[in-house]
Write an enzyme that holds these catalytic residues in place. Structure first.
Site, mmCIF file in Angstrom:
data_model
loop_
_atom_site.group_PDB
_atom_site.id
_atom_site.type_symbol
_atom_site.label_atom_id
_atom_site.label_comp_id
_atom_site.label_asym_id
_atom_site.label_seq_id
_atom_site.Cartn_x
_atom_site.Cartn_y
_atom_site.Cartn_z
ATOM 1 N NE ARG A 9 -10.182 -9.123 1.820
ATOM 2 C CZ ARG A 9 -9.081 -8.617 1.695
ATOM 3 N NH1 ARG A 9 -8.549 -7.563 2.374
ATOM 4 N NH2 ARG A 9 -8.043 -9.278 0.754
ATOM 5 C CG HIS A 17 -7.502 -2.000 5.529
ATOM 6 N ND1 HIS A 17 -6.643 -3.075 5.257
ATOM 7 C CD2 HIS A 17 -8.022 -2.369 6.866
ATOM 8 C CE1 HIS A 17 -6.717 -3.981 6.404
ATOM 9 N NE2 HIS A 17 -7.555 -3.506 7.047
ATOM 10 C CB THR A 53 -5.272 -6.512 -3.390
ATOM 11 O OG1 THR A 53 -5.688 -7.376 -2.248
ATOM 12 C CG2 THR A 53 -4.112 -5.538 -2.662
ATOM 13 C CD GLU A 110 -7.024 -5.281 10.130
ATOM 14 O OE1 GLU A 110 -6.193 -5.792 9.470
ATOM 15 O OE2 GLU A 110 -8.122 -5.082 9.538
ATOM 16 C CG ASN A 165 -5.600 -0.399 -2.522
ATOM 17 O OD1 ASN A 165 -5.103 0.465 -1.566
ATOM 18 N ND2 ASN A 165 -5.281 -1.671 -2.345
ATOM 19 C CE LYS A 188 -5.426 0.814 2.037
ATOM 20 N NZ LYS A 188 -4.920 -0.027 1.178
ATOM 21 C CE1 TYR A 222 -2.269 -2.568 5.170
ATOM 22 C CE2 TYR A 222 -1.558 -0.311 5.719
ATOM 23 C CZ TYR A 222 -2.483 -1.296 5.075
ATOM 24 O OH TYR A 222 -3.582 -0.778 4.364
ATOM 25 C CG PHE A 226 4.164 -3.325 -1.098
ATOM 26 C CD1 PHE A 226 3.379 -3.002 -0.143
ATOM 27 C CD2 PHE A 226 4.409 -4.525 -1.636
ATOM 28 C CE1 PHE A 226 2.496 -3.983 0.551
ATOM 29 C CE2 PHE A 226 3.691 -5.669 -1.249
ATOM 30 C CZ PHE A 226 2.658 -5.329 -0.195
ATOM 31 N NE ARG A 231 -8.868 -1.964 -2.480
ATOM 32 C CZ ARG A 231 -8.221 -2.965 -1.586
ATOM 33 N NH1 ARG A 231 -8.445 -4.518 -1.812
ATOM 34 N NH2 ARG A 231 -7.709 -2.800 -0.413
HETATM 35 P P1 ADP Z 1 -5.638 -5.867 0.814
HETATM 36 O O1 ADP Z 1 -5.424 -4.557 1.335
HETATM 37 O O2 ADP Z 1 -6.554 -6.179 -0.287
HETATM 38 O O3 ADP Z 1 -5.855 -6.751 2.039
HETATM 39 P P2 ADP Z 1 -2.814 -6.684 1.228
HETATM 40 O O4 ADP Z 1 -3.117 -7.043 2.646
HETATM 41 O O5 ADP Z 1 -2.043 -7.747 0.394
HETATM 42 O O6 ADP Z 1 -4.145 -6.379 0.280
HETATM 43 O O7 ADP Z 1 -1.814 -5.461 1.007
HETATM 44 C C1 ADP Z 1 -2.118 -4.250 1.653
HETATM 45 C C2 ADP Z 1 -2.132 -3.074 0.896
HETATM 46 O O8 ADP Z 1 -0.784 -2.699 0.777
HETATM 47 C C3 ADP Z 1 -2.829 -2.922 -0.145
HETATM 48 O O9 ADP Z 1 -4.340 -2.633 0.055
HETATM 49 C C4 ADP Z 1 -2.082 -2.084 -0.966
HETATM 50 O O10 ADP Z 1 -2.344 -0.425 -0.561
HETATM 51 C C5 ADP Z 1 -0.825 -2.202 -0.440
HETATM 52 N N1 ADP Z 1 0.093 -3.031 -1.716
HETATM 53 C C6 ADP Z 1 -0.247 -4.457 -1.844
HETATM 54 N N2 ADP Z 1 0.508 -4.995 -2.684
HETATM 55 C C7 ADP Z 1 1.176 -3.725 -3.110
HETATM 56 C C8 ADP Z 1 2.289 -3.602 -4.229
HETATM 57 N N3 ADP Z 1 2.707 -4.462 -5.047
HETATM 58 N N4 ADP Z 1 2.775 -2.422 -4.440
HETATM 59 C C9 ADP Z 1 2.346 -1.320 -3.821
HETATM 60 N N5 ADP Z 1 1.478 -1.403 -2.390
HETATM 61 C C10 ADP Z 1 0.863 -2.642 -2.294
#
Ligand code: ADP
Length: 168
Positions: free
Chosen positions: A105, A135, A111, A146, A132, A29, A69, A77, A122
């Site tokens: 992962r 992805h 996450t 994707e 974070n 990212k 997304y 968010f 992370r």
């Molecule tokens: P991952 O990236 O681990 O698959 P998710 O698909 O749940 O997790 O979320 C996608 C991305 O959205 C996360 O990596 C993070 O950057 C962002 N995100 C998730 N939850 C939050 C939150 N509560 N507040 C802000 N950003 C969030």
């Protein structure tokens, strides 16, 4: 040497067909790029033994990030997440290997970096969930989607000569 490698690669495709060879989509990212973590992150996947099958530094626009997304569009968010992803260039990658979706992962970590174990990307390099660093696809099916979105040209076809030193 090259001929031998080529023959081994032809044979290898048969072996790959039997095991759980997968591809996953990994994206560094904008914060990971800005913080100089590209080499470190690629190195972790490379040293593990996974194969890089696609790589590009790309700055995406809002509609593209929203598409990536789309499953999260109802989350509070969502717009902040899209702002974050379009705030600078990202490194988009295809990595291939046995169980690479699940193992990828694990390499990435939870996450929320507050819950990511030390030793994960992370866990080692991030503090806030909204920054974070990386992805990774969460299933073989999302990886397929994707990769199609980010790499319409498809993966680069090549096989590492180290394959038989990585897989038994
Ligand atoms: P991952 O990236 O681990 O698959 P998710 O698909 O749940 O997790 O979320 C996608 C991305 O959205 C996360 O990596 C993070 O950057 C962002 N995100 C998730 N939850 C939050 C939150 N509560 N507040 C802000 N950003 C969030």
């Amino acid at each position: 040497f090259h001929t031998r490698c080529f023959i081994k690669n032809k044979y290898r495709e048969l072996i790959i067909g039997e095991s759980k060879m997968e591809q996953t989509f990994i994206m560094i990212k904008p914060d990971g790029v800005q913080r100089g973590l590209i080499g470190e992150i690629i190195s972790r996947f490379e040293k593990k033994g996974f194969s890089l099958k696609g790589l590009k530094l790309i700055r995406v626009e809002r509609p593209f990030a929203e598409k990536h997304y789309a499953d999260l569009s109802a989350k509070p968010f969502f717009s902040g997440l899209v702002d974050y992803i379009i705030s600078g260039p990202v490194v988009a990658m295809i990595w291939e290997g046995k169980n690479v979706v699940t193992t990828g992962r694990k390499i990435i970590g939870a996450t929320n970096p507050a819950q990511s174990e030390p030793g994960t990307i992370r866990g080692d390099f991030a503090i806030d969930i909204g920054r974070n660093v990386i992805h990774g696809s969460d299933s073989v099916e999302s990886a397929r989607k994707e990769i199609a979105l980010w790499f319409p040209e498809g993966p680069v076809a090549w096989q590492s000569c180290a394959h038989s030193w990585i897989y038994d």
